[in-house]
Enzyme design. Structure first.
Site, PDB file in Angstrom:
ATOM      1  N   GLY A 258       0.817  -1.214   0.000  1.00  0.00           N
ATOM      2  CA  GLY A 258       0.000   0.000   0.000  1.00  0.00           C
ATOM      3  C   GLY A 258       0.851   1.265   0.000  1.00  0.00           C
ATOM      4  O   GLY A 258       0.532   2.241  -0.681  1.00  0.00           O
ATOM      5  N   ASP A 259       1.965   1.254   0.743  1.00  0.00           N
ATOM      6  CA  ASP A 259       2.822   2.450   0.835  1.00  0.00           C
ATOM      7  C   ASP A 259       3.480   2.743  -0.515  1.00  0.00           C
ATOM      8  O   ASP A 259       3.590   3.896  -0.926  1.00  0.00           O
ATOM      9  CB  ASP A 259       3.919   2.250   1.890  1.00  0.00           C
ATOM     10  CG  ASP A 259       3.365   1.858   3.249  1.00  0.00           C
ATOM     11  OD1 ASP A 259       2.199   2.179   3.534  1.00  0.00           O
ATOM     12  OD2 ASP A 259       4.114   1.224   4.022  1.00  0.00           O
TER      13      ASP A 259
END
Ligand code: ADP
Length: 306
Positions: A258-259
Site C-alpha cells: 500500500g505504501d
C-alpha cells in the site's frame, strides 16, 4: 511545475531475523516508505522531506543518515533530548511473520508538539502526506495541532493525502480510532484507504460504500485499494473508475504494498495529472515491490516514471 512533498509520521528501527540468532537492522514506517517511493519517482527538481522527531542518540543519527541516503530531506526532523526512535522486530516462523513493537515512548510521539515548526514545514509544501498511524501515535492535543494545520493547508488548496492505515492495536478503543480516522479524512483532499480495513472497522459493504462515506466528509478524491482485486478511483464529481491490479506470479513479501502504491500514485499524479494512468503505474510498482523482500525495494528494480 516542481514542488515540495512533505510526509509526516514515524520511521522506526526495524530488526529482522538474519542467520541464526543474528538480527539485521533497517528503518521503515508507512509514511516514510511512501516518501521513499515518491522520492524515487518524482523529478529531481522536486524535494521530498520527512517530518518526524528523533532523539539525539547514535541510533537517531544513523536513522537520519539513512533517510538522507535515500534522497529524502531531513531538515524538518526535530531532535528531542532523552528520547529514541521506536523499534520493531520481525519474527519469521514457518514462513509466517509476526511483529513485536517497542514504540510507546518513541521520539516520534512528539512530532506535533511544536506547532510553529509544523506550520512552517506544511506551508513550505504543496503536497502533504500523513496516515492513521501518524494519528495513532499522538496524544489528543497533538492530534488537534496536526489536524488544524492540515485543515488550513487543505483550505489553502494544497494536496493533503491521508491513508487511514487502520491498526487497532495502536488505539485505546475502537470508537476513538474511528472518530480520529474520520477527523483525519476531513482534513484531507485525497484519501487512499485499503478496502479490507474499511470493511472490517467501518462496516462498509462494498467499495462504493467506502467512497461515499469519505465523499460525505468533504473529501474530493478517493482511491480505494483492494489488493489483487484492483483499485477504484473517485476523483471530483466524476463517476468512479476501476483499474485492475498488475499480475503477480509469486508473492515474496507484501510489506509496503500500500505504501509503495501511494508513493508511486502521488508522484505520477503530481507530474501527469491523470488519476487512471497514475493508478496503473502505482499498481505496477506495488506488484514489483511485493515480488521482493523488505519494505524499501531498490530503485534499480523499479520501472521509472516516464
Ligand atoms: P495494503 O498493503 O495497504 O493493505 P493492499 O493490500 O490493498 O494495501 O495493496 C495495495 C496495492 O498493492 C494494491 O492496490 C495492488 O496494486 C497491489 N497488490 C497487493 N496485493 C496484490 C496481489 N496479490 N497482486 C497484485 N497486486 C497486488
Amino acid at each position: 511545475m516542481a514542488d515540495r512533498l512533505l510526509s509526516i509520521g514515524e520511521c522506526m528501527v526495524e530488526l529482522m531475523q538474519a542467520e541464526g540468532d543474528l538480527l539485521r537492522k533497517g528503518y521503515a514506517g508507512d509514511t516514510f516508505n511512501t516518501a521513499y517511493y515518491a522520492r524515487i519517482f518524482l523529478p529531481q527538481d522536486w524535494s521530498v522531506d520527512y517530518l518526524t522527531a528523533v532523539g539525539n542518540d547514535t541510533v537517531s543519527d544513523d536513522m537520519l543518515a539513512f533517510i538522507e541516503s535515500t534522497g529524502v530531506g531531513t531538515s524538518h526532523i526535530r531532535r528531542v533530548e532523552g528520547r529514541s526512535p521506536g523499534l520493531y522486530m520481525i519474527h519469521l516462523k514457518d514462513g509466517e511473520r509476526s511483529f513485536s513493537y517497542w514504540r510507546s515512548v518513541s521520539a516520534a510521539k512528539t512530532l506535533a508538539d511544536d506547532a510553529d515548526h509544523l506550520r512552517a514545514a506544511i506551508e513550505a509544501s504543496g503536497i502533504i502526506v500523513f496516515s492513521g498511524i501518524t494519528l495513532a501515535i499522538l496524544a489528543p492535543p497533538a492530534i488537534e495541532t496536526l489536524l488544524s494545520e492540515l485543515r488550513r493547508a487543505k483550505a489553502a488548496g494544497k494536496t493533503v493525502v491521508f491513508d487511514p492505515n487502520i491498526r487497532p492495536r495502536l488505539w485505546d478503543d475502537k470508537a476513538t480510532m474511528r472518530d480520529t480516522i474520520t477527523a483525519g479524512a476531513r482534513a484531507a483532499s485525497l484519501v487512499m484507504p485499503s478496502f479490507d480495513d474499511e470493511a472490517t472497522h467501518f462496516g462498509d459493504a462494498d467499495v462504493a460504500a467506502t467512497i461515499s462515506r469519505y465523499r460525505s466528509l468533504g473529501v474530493d478524491n478517493v482511491v480505494v485499494k483492494d489488493g489483487a482485486a484492483g483499485v477504484t478511483l473517485a476523483f471530483g464529481n466524476a463517476a468512479p473508475e476501476f483499474v485492475e491490479s498488475a499480475k503477480v506470479d509469486r508473492i515474496v513479501d507484501t510489506t509496503s504494498a500500500g505504501d509503495s502504491f501511494n508513493g508511486a500514485f502521488i508522484a505520477h499524479h503530481a507530474v501527469n495529472g491523470d488519476a487512471q494512468s497514475a493508478a496503473r503505474f502505482a499498481a505496477a510498482t506495488a506488484a514489483t515491490v511485493i515480488q521482493h523482500h523488505g519494505a524499501l525495494v531498490a530503485k534499480d528494480k523499479l520501472e521509472p516514471l516516464q
